[in-house]
Design an enzyme around this catalytic site. Structure first.
Site, PDB file in Angstrom:
ATOM      1  N   HIS A 409       0.766  -1.232  -0.053  1.00 59.53           N
ATOM      2  CA  HIS A 409       0.070  -0.053  -0.186  1.00 59.53           C
ATOM      3  C   HIS A 409       0.876   1.132   0.017  1.00 59.53           C
ATOM      4  O   HIS A 409       1.732   1.404   1.005  1.00 59.53           O
ATOM      5  CB  HIS A 409      -0.928   0.151   1.139  1.00 59.53           C
ATOM      6  CG  HIS A 409      -1.624  -1.266   1.419  1.00 59.53           C
ATOM      7  ND1 HIS A 409      -2.485  -1.352   2.531  1.00 59.53           N
ATOM      8  CD2 HIS A 409      -2.420  -1.759   0.316  1.00 59.53           C
ATOM      9  CE1 HIS A 409      -3.092  -2.398   2.445  1.00 59.53           C
ATOM     10  NE2 HIS A 409      -3.145  -2.905   1.107  1.00 59.53           N
TER      11      HIS A 409
HETATM   12  C1  LIG Z   1       0.039  -7.042  -4.299  1.00 62.64           C
HETATM   13  C2  LIG Z   1      -1.117  -6.054  -3.922  1.00 62.64           C
HETATM   14  C3  LIG Z   1      -1.892  -6.395  -2.934  1.00 62.64           C
HETATM   15  C4  LIG Z   1      -2.803  -5.306  -2.439  1.00 62.64           C
HETATM   16  N1  LIG Z   1      -4.009  -5.610  -1.828  1.00 62.64           N
HETATM   17  C5  LIG Z   1      -4.943  -4.803  -1.648  1.00 62.64           C
HETATM   18  C6  LIG Z   1      -6.225  -5.155  -0.959  1.00 62.64           C
HETATM   19  O1  LIG Z   1      -6.548  -6.301  -0.645  1.00 62.64           O
HETATM   20  N2  LIG Z   1      -7.226  -4.236  -0.740  1.00 62.64           N
HETATM   21  C7  LIG Z   1      -7.040  -2.895  -0.818  1.00 62.64           C
HETATM   22  O2  LIG Z   1      -7.899  -2.039  -0.628  1.00 62.64           O
HETATM   23  N3  LIG Z   1      -5.774  -2.447  -1.547  1.00 62.64           N
HETATM   24  C8  LIG Z   1      -4.852  -3.510  -1.789  1.00 62.64           C
HETATM   25  N4  LIG Z   1      -3.707  -2.974  -2.515  1.00 62.64           N
HETATM   26  C9  LIG Z   1      -3.664  -1.377  -2.855  1.00 62.64           C
HETATM   27  C10 LIG Z   1      -4.497  -1.076  -4.091  1.00 62.64           C
HETATM   28  O3  LIG Z   1      -4.307  -2.269  -5.020  1.00 62.64           O
HETATM   29  C11 LIG Z   1      -3.963   0.177  -4.488  1.00 62.64           C
HETATM   30  O4  LIG Z   1      -4.272   1.133  -3.234  1.00 62.64           O
HETATM   31  C12 LIG Z   1      -4.767   0.818  -5.782  1.00 62.64           C
HETATM   32  O5  LIG Z   1      -4.606  -0.305  -6.970  1.00 62.64           O
HETATM   33  C13 LIG Z   1      -4.267   2.055  -6.078  1.00 62.64           C
HETATM   34  O6  LIG Z   1      -5.063   2.443  -7.147  1.00 62.64           O
HETATM   35  P1  LIG Z   1      -3.925   3.775  -8.183  1.00 62.64           P
HETATM   36  O7  LIG Z   1      -5.140   4.169  -9.318  1.00 62.64           O
HETATM   37  O8  LIG Z   1      -3.786   4.766  -7.108  1.00 62.64           O
HETATM   38  O9  LIG Z   1      -2.802   3.110  -8.730  1.00 62.64           O
HETATM   39  P2  LIG Z   1      -2.581   1.866  -9.428  1.00 62.64           P
HETATM   40  O10 LIG Z   1      -3.597   0.953  -9.168  1.00 62.64           O
HETATM   41  O11 LIG Z   1      -0.952   1.503  -9.040  1.00 62.64           O
HETATM   42  O12 LIG Z   1      -2.461   2.019 -11.102  1.00 62.64           O
HETATM   43  C14 LIG Z   1      -1.793   2.904 -11.486  1.00 62.64           C
HETATM   44  C15 LIG Z   1      -1.580   2.555 -13.138  1.00 62.64           C
HETATM   45  O13 LIG Z   1      -0.775   3.424 -13.877  1.00 62.64           O
HETATM   46  C16 LIG Z   1       0.075   2.742 -14.863  1.00 62.64           C
HETATM   47  N5  LIG Z   1       1.210   3.546 -14.998  1.00 62.64           N
HETATM   48  C17 LIG Z   1       2.213   4.028 -14.104  1.00 62.64           C
HETATM   49  N6  LIG Z   1       3.311   4.966 -14.468  1.00 62.64           N
HETATM   50  C18 LIG Z   1       2.532   5.169 -15.917  1.00 62.64           C
HETATM   51  C19 LIG Z   1       2.825   5.822 -17.071  1.00 62.64           C
HETATM   52  N7  LIG Z   1       4.065   6.569 -17.093  1.00 62.64           N
HETATM   53  N8  LIG Z   1       2.201   5.756 -18.218  1.00 62.64           N
HETATM   54  C20 LIG Z   1       1.200   5.108 -18.292  1.00 62.64           C
HETATM   55  N9  LIG Z   1       0.865   4.438 -17.279  1.00 62.64           N
HETATM   56  C21 LIG Z   1       1.245   4.438 -15.984  1.00 62.64           C
HETATM   57  C22 LIG Z   1       0.360   1.433 -13.903  1.00 62.64           C
HETATM   58  O14 LIG Z   1       1.152   0.666 -14.865  1.00 62.64           O
HETATM   59  C23 LIG Z   1      -0.768   1.299 -12.992  1.00 62.64           C
HETATM   60  O15 LIG Z   1      -1.488   0.231 -13.980  1.00 62.64           O
HETATM   61  C24 LIG Z   1      -2.781  -4.017  -2.958  1.00 62.64           C
HETATM   62  C25 LIG Z   1      -1.762  -3.681  -3.854  1.00 62.64           C
HETATM   63  C26 LIG Z   1      -0.878  -4.686  -4.297  1.00 62.64           C
HETATM   64  C27 LIG Z   1       0.115  -4.243  -5.452  1.00 62.64           C
END
Ligand SMILES: Cc1cc2nc3c(=O)[nH]c(=O)nc-3n(C[C@H](O)[C@H](O)[C@H](O)COP(=O)(O)OP(=O)(O)OC[C@H]3O[C@@H](n4cnc5c(N)ncnc54)[C@H](O)[C@@H]3O)c2cc1C
Length: 474
Positions: A409
């Site tokens: 996280h």
């Molecule tokens: C293994 C794991 C287990 C987890 N378990 C839980 C859980 O059980 N419950 C929970 O609530 N949360 C969990 N989380 C956390 C949750 O997944 C994250 O809080 C959430 O996904 C964050 O969302 P986001 O949109 O901020 O970013 P992200 O989900 O990180 O998405 C960002 C996306 O942007 C893309 N990206 C990055 N840089 C670029 C670029 N320069 N150009 C184009 N694309 C780009 C990435 O490839 C990614 O796909 C877990 C995370 C992981 C990794």
């Protein structure tokens, strides 16, 4: 199917990053009638393209095959999803709304407008209508139940967490299974395998230089641009593009310590559903839960404990992996010239490590109360414990050298709020002094969510996207 790549792509709205923040945002913009482009650095793979938590999944759906590090003393090894759907594709979907005390703290510390539990509730409800959440039907698997039983025997409360999961269909409610199809139905365009390199403002529009995996450089031109690359990559991209004000200075984690329990009977059979029990009554000091306990995950956790690791072959079905985590660690993200990956650093106060170590001792007590024959803290130099009484023989403090911290996280690298001294954006994700440029992901949180963060990321993205659409992106 993702679209073929052209040299120059025009859209009303472009969203970079298709994780929970980006997918929710792009869906609402497309449904409001704006031509919306969602670009994603990682591949576009079906949810069930590979087994969950397999080596193949880590190789294809995680950034850097799961090896990313925040440097410090101690360092924190963390992982990020890198595929269409981002972290939602690789996580367990354990689900909580943001605890009210966390929202109150953010409103007070960063002066965020309209962020009370009541104001956020309709956004949680709207997201939960598409990405459905459910309680485990029946009795959770033994590895999970054991933690619950141990807590009860100590007079503690344990909860069986809801998940973003359709238990009837046996299908996780990740973004690729929920919001991304809804986005496409609304006419949204998704291009995968495209990495945004730089952003700049030209003639009143935002131009994004993006590199397709197959080689060509493409320019995306949009009136409104949402950056939703996750809490590490968003500040990295913005800093590479010259945006610095409170960008990447306040990254936070939920660092974890782990322990493996050896039970007298099988608790961990191949094909068991994912565990759901959590002990939340000690939060925000620390929270306790169950980890995926496949032989591969056990081996990874026991890297510094070879004697216990050697038993995996014979005893994996009697072993369960558990964690304690809290909202500590203060990080920074800096773009490095010429390097694809940013430099991430982290520091911990003594009291934060003390709390985490205290949490580990509570976890060990719960596991013995659950009937464990032996418990191995996953820390270098720590031996196998045979009873809770042996906790007295452990060092009084966890040395920084022994603290093997991991995290899944990350957040709060570009916090929102009206207090410009602290915030990178206003209360709605608008980057200060950059008209039409917004953040829409976990970076916006004003600190650790304490609970699992995905629900908070989605609800806040939903709130901010509606606010933007209602005001025609002014
Ligand atoms: C293994 C794991 C287990 C987890 N378990 C839980 C859980 O059980 N419950 C929970 O609530 N949360 C969990 N989380 C956390 C949750 O997944 C994250 O809080 C959430 O996904 C964050 O969302 P986001 O949109 O901020 O970013 P992200 O989900 O990180 O998405 C960002 C996306 O942007 C893309 N990206 C990055 N840089 C670029 C670029 N320069 N150009 C184009 N694309 C780009 C990435 O490839 C990614 O796909 C877990 C995370 C992981 C990794």
């Amino acid at each position: 199917m993702t679209e073929p790549v052209k040299d120059r792509i025009r859209a009303d709205v472009a969203v970079i990053g298709s994780g929970p923040g980006g997918s929710v945002t792009a869906t609402l913009c497309a449904e409001a009638g704006y031509s919306t482009l969602l670009i994603e650095e990682g591949p576009d793979l079906p949810l069930d393209a590979m087994a969950h938590f397999s080596g193949e999944e880590i190789l294809h759906k995680y950034r850097n095959a799961g090896v990313t590090m925040a440097f410090g003393h101690p360092s924190v090894t963390y992982v990020e999803g890198r595929c269409v759907g981002g972290g939602s594709e690789v996580n367990r979907g354990l689900y909580h709304r943001t605890p009210p005390h966390v929202l109150e703290q953010w409103v007070a510390s960063h002066r965020v407008d309209a962020l009370t539990p009541d104001e956020l509730a309709p956004h949680f409800e709207a997201c939960e209508a598409t990405a459905r959440i459910a309680a485990f039907p029946g009795t959770p698997p033994p590895l999970s139940q054991r933690l619950g039983d141990g807590a009860v025997r100590l007079g503690w409360d344990a909860v069986a967490a809801h998940r973003l999961y359709d238990y009837e269909a046996g299908r996780k409610q990740s973004m690729s299974a929920t919001f991304v199809p809804r986005f496409r139905r609304a006419g949204g365009r998704l291009i995968a395998d495209m990495r945004a390199q730089r952003i700049r403002r030209i003639n009143g529009r935002w131009e994004v230089a993006v590199l397709h995996r197959s080689g060509p450089m493409v320019t995306i031109v949009a009136d409104t641009l949402f950056v939703a690359c996750g809490a590490v990559q968003t500040p990295a991209l913005l800093r590479r593009s010259g945006f610095r004000h409170n960008i990447g200075n306040s990254l936070r984690f939920h660092p974890m310590l782990k322990a493996v329990a050896l039970f007298d009977a099988p608790v961990n059979r191949p094909g068991d559903p994912d565990p759901v029990h959590q002990i939340k009554m000690f939060e925000p000091r620390f929270g306790i839960g169950c980890s995926i306990s496949s032989p591969a995950m056990l081996a990874l956790a026991l890297a510094a404990n070879p004697a216990m690791r050697a038993r995996i072959g014979a005893d994996a079905d009697r072993m369960g992996l558990y964690y304690v985590q809290n909202g500590t660690g203060h990080g920074r993200v800096r773009a490095l010239p010429g390097s694809r990956d940013p430099l991430v650093s982290v520091r911990h106060h003594d009291i934060e490590l003390d709390q985490l170590y205290d949490g580990l001792k509570h976890l060990v007590r719960a596991l013995f109360a659950a009937g464990a024959q032996a418990v191995q803290p996953c820390l270098p130099g720590f031996g196998l414990l045979y009873s809770a009484a042996e906790l007295a023989s452990l060092p009084a403090r966890l040395s920084r050298k022994a603290a093997m911290l991991t995290s899944v996280h990350v957040f709060a690298s570009c916090p929102m709020g009206e207090d410009r001294r602290l915030g990178a954006t206003d209360s709605w994700g608008r980057i200060h002094d950059a008209h039409g440029l917004r953040i829409a992901d976990a970076s916006l949180m004003c600190g650790p969510t304490i609970a699992n963060p995905q629900g908070s990321v989605m609800a806040i993205a939903h709130r901010n996207a509606l606010h933007a659409i209602e005001r025609r992106f002014a």
